[in-house]
Scaffold this motif. Structure first.
Motif, PDB file in Angstrom:
ATOM      1  N   ASP A 149       0.823  -1.213  -0.107  1.00 41.63           N
ATOM      2  CA  ASP A 149      -0.109  -0.035   0.089  1.00 41.63           C
ATOM      3  C   ASP A 149       0.927   1.242  -0.156  1.00 41.63           C
ATOM      4  O   ASP A 149       2.013   1.311   0.600  1.00 41.63           O
ATOM      5  N   ASP A 150       0.523   2.203  -0.650  1.00 41.86           N
ATOM      6  CA  ASP A 150       0.993   3.573  -0.878  1.00 41.86           C
ATOM      7  C   ASP A 150       1.055   4.219   0.484  1.00 41.86           C
ATOM      8  O   ASP A 150       0.435   3.981   1.223  1.00 41.86           O
ATOM      9  N   SER A 151       1.525   5.431   0.518  1.00 42.44           N
ATOM     10  CA  SER A 151       1.764   6.357   1.699  1.00 42.44           C
ATOM     11  C   SER A 151       0.321   7.115   1.732  1.00 42.44           C
ATOM     12  O   SER A 151      -0.008   7.865   2.905  1.00 42.44           O
ATOM     13  N   SER A 152      -0.504   6.917   1.104  1.00 44.39           N
ATOM     14  CA  SER A 152      -1.957   7.498   1.140  1.00 44.39           C
ATOM     15  C   SER A 152      -3.006   6.727   2.168  1.00 44.39           C
ATOM     16  O   SER A 152      -3.870   7.113   2.560  1.00 44.39           O
ATOM     17  N   ASP A 189       7.381   7.937   4.408  1.00 43.87           N
ATOM     18  CA  ASP A 189       6.518   8.066   3.057  1.00 43.87           C
ATOM     19  C   ASP A 189       6.950   6.883   2.123  1.00 43.87           C
ATOM     20  O   ASP A 189       6.818   7.298   0.973  1.00 43.87           O
ATOM     21  N   ALA A 190       6.924   5.867   2.509  1.00 42.60           N
ATOM     22  CA  ALA A 190       7.212   4.606   1.703  1.00 42.60           C
ATOM     23  C   ALA A 190       6.057   3.675   1.744  1.00 42.60           C
ATOM     24  O   ALA A 190       5.306   3.646   2.575  1.00 42.60           O
ATOM     25  N   ALA A 191       5.948   2.846   0.533  1.00 43.88           N
ATOM     26  CA  ALA A 191       5.071   1.758   0.607  1.00 43.88           C
ATOM     27  C   ALA A 191       5.077   0.962   1.914  1.00 43.88           C
ATOM     28  O   ALA A 191       6.150   0.567   2.317  1.00 43.88           O
TER      29      ALA A 191
END
Length: 246
Positions: A149-152, A189-191
């Protein structure tokens, strides 16, 4: 406040209490009142809580007004009126702060979280953080974050229950209540490097990524304090992992 040199030498005969324009004090014995006022003003600069700071500043200004009225036959009215203006401004801010604190009253869970996890946050900053919080009761097997999952993704805190941490579909750790989920990815801020799913009924609190980022941009002190809390959580997890047998 409102004192200046006069034609008389400083300190000559009256302790240096001449008012603007050279008016000699008629009651120099009230000099201690001025000292109390200045000491309170100095104390206000040492207080971090804005509500208490403004309250002490108001008290100091009232004392300085009293000093001017009691000590001089012709008080320095410029000083008196400006102190009244400062008092009015501070009282307005005090009323706003009290209203804001009543409006942002915390429930039992939020109070517990404040005292155990976010104790280092300023009260106003914590209330802003909790205004974004989303509480959920979840059942066993629910995926909180998924590897890749990305940082969102939201920042999650495990308020109660347990969760399993899996890397490449293999369980590598078990975390319990009091742990953040996805804090490493948030800080870097990483996956996500692992999948975290609940091991039973849990209560979680989460903060949406976009809303949290916007809040922390507006509140740099809150951002710094939150990052310190998350970094401490990461260190504790790494220390626990190092103590576990291979």
């Amino acid at each position: 406040m409102g004192f200046s040199a006069s034609a008389q030498a400083p300190g000559a005969g009256d302790g240096g209490l001449d008012a603007p324009g050279g008016t000699a004090p008629v009651n120099p014995e009230y000099a201690y009142v001025a000292h109390i006022g200045f000491l309170l003003l100095a104390l206000s600069y040492l207080i971090r809580d804005v509500l208490y700071l403004r309250g002490i500043a108001v008290t100091a200004a009232c004392i300085m007004i009293a000093f001017n009225l009691l000590t001089y036959d012709q008080p320095a009215w410029v000083v008196v009126w400006w102190n009244i203006i400062f008092i009015t401004i501070n009282l307005c801010h005090i009323a706003w702060l009290l209203h804001d604190r009543r409006k942002g009253s915390l429930d039992e869970r939020e109070e517990r979280l404040r005292s155990t996890v976010f104790a280092t946050l300023a009260p106003a900053g914590y209330r802003k953080l909790m205004a974004l919080a989303q509480w959920r009761d979840v059942t066993a097997g629910e995926v909180l974050i998924r590897q890749g999952d990305d940082s969102s993704r939201p920042l999650i805190y495990l308020y109660s229950g347990f969760a399993l941490v899996a890397v490449d579909s293999r369980n590598v750790a078990r975390i319990g209540q009091g742990s953040f989920v996805g804090e490493m990815g948030y800080l870097t801020d990483a996956a996500a490097t692992a999948t975290v799913s609940t091991a039973g009924a849990c209560c979680v609190v989460s903060w949406p990524a976009a809303g949290l980022a916007a809040l922390l941009r507006r509140e740099p002190q809150l951002r710094q304090s939150l990052h310190q809390i998350l970094a401490h959580d990461v260190v504790e997890k790494l220390a626990l992992q190092a103590r576990q047998p291979a």
